[in-house]
Design an enzyme around this catalytic site. Structure first.
Site, PDB file in Angstrom:
ATOM      1  N   THR A  78       0.836  -1.198   0.000  1.00  0.00           N
ATOM      2  CA  THR A  78       0.000   0.000   0.000  1.00  0.00           C
ATOM      3  C   THR A  78       0.874   1.253   0.000  1.00  0.00           C
ATOM      4  O   THR A  78       0.680   2.174  -0.819  1.00  0.00           O
ATOM      5  CB  THR A  78      -0.932   0.009   1.231  1.00  0.00           C
ATOM      6  OG1 THR A  78      -1.764  -1.150   1.176  1.00  0.00           O
ATOM      7  CG2 THR A  78      -1.797   1.258   1.264  1.00  0.00           C
ATOM      8  N   THR A 245      13.363   5.398  10.920  1.00  0.00           N
ATOM      9  CA  THR A 245      14.246   4.309  11.336  1.00  0.00           C
ATOM     10  C   THR A 245      13.857   3.022  10.624  1.00  0.00           C
ATOM     11  O   THR A 245      12.673   2.648  10.610  1.00  0.00           O
ATOM     12  CB  THR A 245      14.158   4.117  12.859  1.00  0.00           C
ATOM     13  OG1 THR A 245      14.515   5.346  13.479  1.00  0.00           O
ATOM     14  CG2 THR A 245      15.087   3.008  13.329  1.00  0.00           C
ATOM     15  N   CYS A 330      -9.537  -7.078   1.058  1.00  0.00           N
ATOM     16  CA  CYS A 330      -9.423  -5.642   1.282  1.00  0.00           C
ATOM     17  C   CYS A 330     -10.757  -4.952   1.034  1.00  0.00           C
ATOM     18  O   CYS A 330     -10.990  -3.841   1.470  1.00  0.00           O
ATOM     19  CB  CYS A 330      -8.365  -5.071   0.375  1.00  0.00           C
ATOM     20  SG  CYS A 330      -7.062  -6.243   0.055  1.00  0.00           S
TER      21      CYS A 330
HETATM   22  C1  LIG Z   1      -2.110  -7.217  -0.722  1.00  0.00           C
HETATM   23  C2  LIG Z   1      -2.016  -6.277  -1.852  1.00  0.00           C
HETATM   24  C3  LIG Z   1      -1.739  -4.918  -1.654  1.00  0.00           C
HETATM   25  C4  LIG Z   1      -1.584  -4.322  -0.283  1.00  0.00           C
HETATM   26  O1  LIG Z   1      -0.402  -4.768   0.314  1.00  0.00           O
HETATM   27  P1  LIG Z   1      -0.096  -4.451   1.863  1.00  0.00           P
HETATM   28  O2  LIG Z   1       1.317  -4.900   2.019  1.00  0.00           O
HETATM   29  O3  LIG Z   1      -1.064  -5.274   2.638  1.00  0.00           O
HETATM   30  O4  LIG Z   1      -0.253  -2.992   2.059  1.00  0.00           O
HETATM   31  C5  LIG Z   1      -1.632  -4.115  -2.761  1.00  0.00           C
HETATM   32  N1  LIG Z   1      -1.786  -4.596  -3.996  1.00  0.00           N
HETATM   33  C6  LIG Z   1      -2.059  -5.890  -4.230  1.00  0.00           C
HETATM   34  C7  LIG Z   1      -2.209  -6.376  -5.635  1.00  0.00           C
HETATM   35  C8  LIG Z   1      -2.196  -6.767  -3.167  1.00  0.00           C
HETATM   36  O5  LIG Z   1      -2.486  -8.050  -3.420  1.00  0.00           O
END
Ligand SMILES: *Cc1c(COP(=O)(O)O)cnc(C)c1O
Length: 391
Positions: A78, A245, A330
């Site tokens: 993200t 950090t 999500c």
């Molecule tokens: C899981 C996912 C994200 C988000 O990743 P996080 O590390 O949980 O923030 C973004 N894009 C895709 C395609 C994902 O599968």
């Protein structure tokens, strides 16, 4: 569910457990008798911590086929997506304000473009064909003189559909447009060699490849015109591109996860494919069954299916203790039908019945057989008790 019900987890596209070898690399880095230091400190404790970051950077660079200097550590995909898209759009804003993406992107991409639209950028949303694949000619036609950035994911998190990153990226390169790829679902699972691929920015995350949650990286190609404006400001770490950090234990864990993924990629892929094909063989003959997304251009770890006359949320409950996803994890808070499946031309009803099965290294044949039996039984039961059409 009752206590004795054994959970069967087929939701590895949402997240994976951490590989025990990764845990072993991480734990000492939290402890006083381990290398817990701040890698920004110039003393020996700090330098030891920095060595772990450097090793991990090398491991991830090997997996991606890029230079170590091209990697920026973040908190996950993200943040990587946000940094790539906002950072690049802002960096190139005085050259032009036209951007291109697809409605089938993860929200960590599409929501960022919606923010940019409100800030005066113009966004073209390209639709895939009914199998989820984007025709490169569509991209070619959409690029204008003022286009600065294109963002298209590698493997779709809901359907597993793979886009032709080479072809799309080549078009961008010819027209001097930056190309960002969200590769959260493909890193460590499909081979990538960024040194020879026309990709400028690429987002990764550890927790989808048996690393810890809360760490990721953004690849920023070392080439003229490719740069991201930082989104946060502070101690100047990572050349100011992403200060703060460094999360040494998490980063070291991602490095080890990358090393393992690279050395075991081929056998893992074959395993995923046999699990997915076994599940599909077990349910494909059901009445009203539809597979969502291309069968030819698909990542073997994901199977997304819709079925007539059954509603996804009820199905999800009826499937327990089988853990799978409707839409994407999500999006699971909203009842709205998946925008990914709507973009493939599925009706609201069919999109709402969609179930995503996703497989992992630990998936066993018996779990797939359980999933087949459970799915057939749950669909039958829901069809029996719900003659009324869904609202
Ligand atoms: C899981 C996912 C994200 C988000 O990743 P996080 O590390 O949980 O923030 C973004 N894009 C895709 C395609 C994902 O599968």
């Amino acid at each position: 569910m009752t206590k004795e019900a054994t959970i069967v987890y087929l939701d590895y596209a949402a997240t994976t457990p951490v590989d025990p070898r990764v845990v072993d690399v991480m734990t000492p880095l939290f402890r006083q008798d381990g290398d817990f230091g701040n890698p920004s400190s110039g003393h020996i404790v700090g330098r030891r911590a920095m060595e772990h970051v450097e090793r991990a950077t090398g491991q991830l660079a090997e997996l991606l086929g890029c230079k170590e200097s091209e990697l920026v550590w973040t908190s996950g995909a993200t943040e990587s997506d946000n940094l790539a898209i906002l950072g690049a759009a802002r960096y190139r804003a005085d050259r032009g304000r036209h951007l291109i993406t697809m409605p089938t992107e993860h929200k960590a991409v599409s929501d960022v473009f919606q923010v940019l639209e409100k800030q005066g950028f113009e966004v073209s949303w390209l639709y895939p064909d009914h199998t989820g694949v984007l025709d490169p000619a569509e991209l070619e036609a959409a690029i204008r003189a003022d286009t600065q950035l294109v963002s298209i994911m590698h493997v779709n998190n809901e359907t597993g559909v793979i886009q032709d990153i080479e072809a799309l990226g080549s078009i961008c390169r010819e027209r001097d447009v930056l190309f960002h790829v969200d590769a959260a679902q493909s890193v460590g699972k499909l081979p990538l060699n960024l040194a020879s691929m026309p990709v400028d920015l690429l987002s990764t995350t550890a927790h989808k490849v048996y690393g810890p949650k809360g760490v990721g990286a953004l690849f920023v190609a070392d080439r003229p015109g490719c740069h991201v404006e930082p989104l946060t400001f502070g101690g100047g770490q990572q050349n100011g591109r992403r200060p703060g950090t460094l999360a040494v234990p998490l980063i070291a864990g991602f490095g080890e996860a990358a090393r393992i993924a690279r050395s075991e990629m081929q056998e893992n892929r074959a395993h995923l494919q046999s699990m997915r094909d076994r599940l599909w063989r077990g349910i494909r003959d059901m009445d009203g069954m539809l597979r969502n997304g291309s069968e030819d251009h698909s990542f073997p770890g994901i199977l997304n299916v819709s079925i007539d006359d059954v509603e996804g949320e009820s199905l999800l409950l009826a499937l327990e203790p089988l853990c799978v996803a409707t839409g994407s994890a999500c999006n699971s808070k909203s009842q709205a039908p998946s925008s990914v499946l709507r973009a493939l031309g599925r009706s609201d009803l069919l999109a709402q019945s969609a179930i995503r099965f996703s497989f992992g290294r630990p998936t066993a044949t018996a779990e797939v057989d359980f999933a087949v039996a459970r799915y057939r039984e749950a669909v039958g039961r829901l069809r029996d008790i719900a003659p009324e059409p869904a609202p």
